[in-house]
Design a protein around this motif. Structure first.
Motif, PDB file in Angstrom:
ATOM      1  N   ASP A 238       0.636  -1.358   0.223  1.00  6.94           N
ATOM      2  CA  ASP A 238       0.064   0.485  -0.025  1.00  6.94           C
ATOM      3  C   ASP A 238       0.357   1.155   0.064  1.00  6.94           C
ATOM      4  OD1 ASP A 238      -2.460  -1.962  -0.076  1.00  6.94           O
ATOM      5  OD2 ASP A 238      -2.067  -1.225   2.262  1.00  6.94           O
ATOM      6  N   LEU A 239       2.217   1.615   0.690  1.00  2.00           N
ATOM      7  CA  LEU A 239       2.845   2.574   0.941  1.00  2.00           C
ATOM      8  C   LEU A 239       3.635   2.280  -0.531  1.00  2.00           C
ATOM      9  CD1 LEU A 239       4.572   2.362   4.380  1.00  2.00           C
ATOM     10  CD2 LEU A 239       2.926   3.540   3.553  1.00  2.00           C
ATOM     11  N   SER A 240       3.827   1.683  -1.259  1.00  5.41           N
ATOM     12  CA  SER A 240       4.432   1.609  -2.246  1.00  5.41           C
ATOM     13  C   SER A 240       3.517   2.217  -3.615  1.00  5.41           C
ATOM     14  CB  SER A 240       4.843   0.431  -2.873  1.00  5.41           C
ATOM     15  OG  SER A 240       5.501   0.375  -3.835  1.00  5.41           O
ATOM     16  N   HIS A 241       2.218   1.902  -3.882  1.00  4.11           N
ATOM     17  CA  HIS A 241       1.355   2.507  -4.330  1.00  4.11           C
ATOM     18  C   HIS A 241       0.866   3.798  -3.770  1.00  4.11           C
ATOM     19  CE1 HIS A 241       1.083  -1.159  -6.864  1.00  4.11           C
ATOM     20  NE2 HIS A 241       0.562  -1.824  -5.416  1.00  4.11           N
ATOM     21  N   ALA A 242       0.813   4.077  -3.067  1.00  6.28           N
ATOM     22  CA  ALA A 242       0.648   5.560  -2.511  1.00  6.28           C
ATOM     23  C   ALA A 242       1.783   6.393  -2.164  1.00  6.28           C
ATOM     24  CB  ALA A 242      -0.044   5.621  -0.707  1.00  6.28           C
ATOM     25  N   LEU A 243       2.622   6.003  -2.826  1.00  8.75           N
ATOM     26  CA  LEU A 243       3.639   7.268  -2.235  1.00  8.75           C
ATOM     27  C   LEU A 243       4.982   6.908  -3.777  1.00  8.75           C
ATOM     28  CD1 LEU A 243       4.934   6.632   1.152  1.00  8.75           C
ATOM     29  CD2 LEU A 243       3.645   8.393   0.502  1.00  8.75           C
ATOM     30  N   PRO A 246       9.767   2.652  -4.372  1.00  8.74           N
ATOM     31  CA  PRO A 246      10.439   1.206  -4.341  1.00  8.74           C
ATOM     32  C   PRO A 246       9.830   0.624  -2.870  1.00  8.74           C
ATOM     33  CG  PRO A 246      11.907   2.199  -5.510  1.00  8.74           C
ATOM     34  CD  PRO A 246      10.992   3.678  -4.779  1.00  8.74           C
ATOM     35  N   LEU A 247       9.469  -1.292  -3.512  1.00  7.30           N
ATOM     36  CA  LEU A 247       8.966  -1.550  -2.385  1.00  7.30           C
ATOM     37  C   LEU A 247      10.175  -1.774  -0.955  1.00  7.30           C
ATOM     38  CD1 LEU A 247       7.544  -4.840  -4.031  1.00  7.30           C
ATOM     39  CD2 LEU A 247       6.226  -3.377  -2.711  1.00  7.30           C
ATOM     40  N   LYS A 248      11.245  -1.674  -1.741  1.00  3.29           N
ATOM     41  CA  LYS A 248      12.127  -1.988  -0.381  1.00  3.29           C
ATOM     42  C   LYS A 248      12.772  -0.626   0.643  1.00  3.29           C
ATOM     43  CE  LYS A 248      17.267  -2.657   0.107  1.00  3.29           C
ATOM     44  NZ  LYS A 248      17.393  -1.354   1.513  1.00  3.29           N
ATOM     45  N   ASP A 249      12.103   0.380  -0.218  1.00  6.52           N
ATOM     46  CA  ASP A 249      12.100   2.014   0.451  1.00  6.52           C
ATOM     47  C   ASP A 249      10.360   1.990   0.954  1.00  6.52           C
ATOM     48  OD1 ASP A 249      14.387   3.183  -0.751  1.00  6.52           O
ATOM     49  OD2 ASP A 249      13.402   2.298  -2.371  1.00  6.52           O
ATOM     50  N   THR A 272      12.137   7.702  -6.212  1.00  6.54           N
ATOM     51  CA  THR A 272      10.870   7.289  -6.487  1.00  6.54           C
ATOM     52  C   THR A 272      10.693   5.878  -8.110  1.00  6.54           C
ATOM     53  OG1 THR A 272      10.635   9.554  -7.344  1.00  6.54           O
ATOM     54  CG2 THR A 272       9.688   8.354  -9.027  1.00  6.54           C
ATOM     55  N   ILE A 273       9.706   5.341  -8.190  1.00  3.15           N
ATOM     56  CA  ILE A 273       9.583   4.271  -8.712  1.00  3.15           C
ATOM     57  C   ILE A 273      10.161   4.005  -9.748  1.00  3.15           C
ATOM     58  CG2 ILE A 273       7.426   4.125  -8.729  1.00  3.15           C
ATOM     59  CD1 ILE A 273       7.300   1.118  -7.649  1.00  3.15           C
ATOM     60  N   GLY A 274      11.115   3.259 -10.018  1.00  7.13           N
ATOM     61  CA  GLY A 274      11.125   3.287 -11.410  1.00  7.13           C
ATOM     62  C   GLY A 274      12.583   4.327 -11.820  1.00  7.13           C
ATOM     63  N   GLU A 275      12.194   5.148 -11.735  1.00  3.45           N
ATOM     64  CA  GLU A 275      13.857   6.208 -11.112  1.00  3.45           C
ATOM     65  C   GLU A 275      15.005   6.240 -10.311  1.00  3.45           C
ATOM     66  OE1 GLU A 275      12.205  10.036 -13.295  1.00  3.45           O
ATOM     67  OE2 GLU A 275      10.723   9.173 -13.115  1.00  3.45           O
ATOM     68  N   SER A 276      15.500   5.530 -10.156  1.00  2.00           N
ATOM     69  CA  SER A 276      16.423   5.292  -8.977  1.00  2.00           C
ATOM     70  C   SER A 276      17.277   6.500  -8.805  1.00  2.00           C
ATOM     71  CB  SER A 276      17.674   4.212  -8.509  1.00  2.00           C
ATOM     72  OG  SER A 276      17.856   4.024  -9.867  1.00  2.00           O
ATOM     73  N   SER A 277      17.325   7.420  -9.361  1.00  3.69           N
ATOM     74  CA  SER A 277      18.890   8.766  -9.182  1.00  3.69           C
ATOM     75  C   SER A 277      17.582   9.882  -8.751  1.00  3.69           C
ATOM     76  CB  SER A 277      19.474   8.707 -10.057  1.00  3.69           C
ATOM     77  OG  SER A 277      18.403   9.375 -11.545  1.00  3.69           O
ATOM     78  N   LYS A 278      16.406   9.588  -8.905  1.00  2.00           N
ATOM     79  CA  LYS A 278      15.179  10.966  -8.132  1.00  2.00           C
ATOM     80  C   LYS A 278      14.450  10.337  -7.147  1.00  2.00           C
ATOM     81  CE  LYS A 278      14.555  12.363 -12.918  1.00  2.00           C
ATOM     82  NZ  LYS A 278      13.236  12.646 -14.210  1.00  2.00           N
ATOM     83  N   THR A 279      13.967  11.515  -6.359  1.00  2.00           N
ATOM     84  CA  THR A 279      13.436  11.710  -4.989  1.00  2.00           C
ATOM     85  C   THR A 279      12.186  12.734  -5.028  1.00  2.00           C
ATOM     86  OG1 THR A 279      14.607  13.253  -3.668  1.00  2.00           O
ATOM     87  CG2 THR A 279      15.457  10.496  -3.169  1.00  2.00           C
TER      88      THR A 279
END
Length: 454
Positions: A238-243, A246-249, A272-279
């Protein structure tokens, strides 16, 4: 029991926990523990035998390294996702006017044979919760009593045969020989519940990674077991989807939530999911809403299950609710649970304190694995037919004459069993038998309450 090492193997959907305990002259101490991330299981059910075996092997290897020894006996947990249950009854005559262990065994076997269960089910436990002698009720222990008729009411716990076989295959591939199989909620109850709670009536909720087990213990034994197919892993999703992280984070965020809440942080920077270098920024309020919305849903499903069981009414749960498992560590879950359960008393339980590696008792996640070791050491109900179809009982409560009698009877039964045993390769001989959600919402009320605290 002298110098025996017991392995308690809790095969969960998120983690496999292996605990090794030493029994020496009735002294119990934990000497090893190992954990490994679970692969090949989903919602408590084996989906890939080889991957599951690898996870089990890793956890057990770590436990052996920690303990510096190999176990002599292995007790493995069965997820509540496998399990069903039914009540049954057995009545036998008492030929010599005195009740011995043989009469108790015959009555329990009769109750087991009388149980009406679905097809493709195997018995895990036959647990007596009431004895009657010549119609007299509320007999705590009938051993040694005089009478002509013994009656027993039992709670029979069963599991799907193929699912159990798949779990056994995975443990065999990991190099283990299983001596006993125990319902995971039953094991957790052994390590967390005290005598008063059992006597008054209590609902134990073990919130794991993918499932939440429910056990009602009232008087002498377990009276009900159920399961909700949701757990702490659903919060991570739920946190991964809402925010959009990535699942690990999302998992790290869930584990650190309590510290963040007390730190006063209002906004987070998350990958950001799919963009590891971005937050991107995310409000802690959103995290709170997501976590407690899912917990509320799980608890409401458990309330609904308890209402259907009939044990939520008429003061049957005098000791209220006991929470354990990984999600029991979440901040203020006790207060939320009390609100959902209409202000019933709620206790968050860690496993009982033990000698040796006492740190195991600091973590509710270890309730099941420690309970498995305690079960292997003799911590079970006064009488029980176990997963091997054998009667277990407390030695201290049985006379020498009764013990000799049951040993003779057991020998006869084993000979007969060997003659008729069809499946010689099945490592545990267990008998095969045939066999709304409420729409109220309190998350807003709780959010306002928690806001006032912090």
């Amino acid at each position: 029991m002298n110098n025996c090492y017991i392995l308690g193997l809790d095969v969960g959907s998120v983690n496999v926990t292996a605990t090794i305990a030493k029994i020496d002259n009735d002294n119990f101490s934990v000497c090893g523990i190992g954990k490994a991330k679970t692969s090949g299981l989903k919602k408590g059910v084996v989906t890939n035998i080889e991957k599951a075996a690898i996870s089990i092997r890793k956890a057990v290897a770590e436990a052996k390294k920690s303990a510096g020894t190999r176990p002599d006996k292995t007790v493995v947990s069965i997820s509540g996702a496998y399990a069903k249950s039914v009540s049954s009854q057995g009545i036998v005559s008492i030929p010599n006017d005195e009740i011995t262990i043989n009469e108790i065994k015959r009555a329990m076997q009769m109750a087991k044979d009388n149980a009406r269960l679905e097809k493709e089910q195997i018995i895990l436990h036959v647990l007596p919760y009431e004895f009657k002698v010549d119609g007299q009720e509320f007999i705590e222990d009938p051993i040694g009593m005089s009478g002509s008729r013994l009656e027993v009411c039992v709670h029979v716990v069963t599991a799907e045969e193929n699912s159990v076989r798949n779990l056994l295959k995975a443990t065999q591939m990991a190099g283990l020989k299983i001596d006993s199989m125990v319902l995971s909620g039953y094991a957790s109850a052994i390590s967390t519940l005290n005598k008063d709670e059992k006597e008054l009536g209590v609902a134990l909720i073990d919130i794991g990674g993918a499932t939440s087990d429910l056990i009602v213990h009232l008087g002498n034994s377990i009276r009900y077991n159920g399961v909700v197919p949701f757990g702490s892993a659903n919060i991570t999703m739920d946190l991964s989807h809402a925010l959009s992280t990535p699942l690990k984070d999302a998992e790290d965020l869930k584990l650190e939530y309590t510290k963040l809440l007390h730190s006063g942080v209002k906004e987070l920077n998350l990958p950001t999911i799919g963009e590891s270098s971005k937050t991107h920024p995310a409000s802690l309020d959103i995290v709170t809403n997501v976590i407690y919305a899912r917990i509320e849903e799980i608890l409401l499903l458990l309330v609904n299950d308890l209402e259907k069981s009939g044990y939520l009414k008429n003061g049957k749960l005098g000791a209220g609710v006991v929470l354990t498992g990984g999600m029991a560590k979440l901040d203020d879950i006790r207060n939320l649970t009390s609100l959902v359960f209409d202000n019933m008393p709620v206790r968050v339980a860690k496993p009982r304190m033990v000698a040796g590696l006492y740190e195991i008792s600091d973590d509710p996640e270890n309730a099941c694995s420690l309970g498995l070791c305690l079960y292997g050491a003799g911590e079970f109900t006064a009488y029980e037919i176990d997963s091997n179809g054998e009667l277990k009982y407390k030695d201290a409560e049985i006379s020498t004459l009764s013990k000799q009698s049951v040993e003779i009877n057991d020998t006869e039964n084993r000979v007969e069993k060997e003659v008729h045993d069809i499946d010689k390769n099945f490592p545990i001989d267990i008998s095969k038998i045939s066999k709304n959600k409420d729409e109220i919402s309190i998350i807003t009320k709780f959010k306002n309450w928690i806001t006032q605290l912090f």
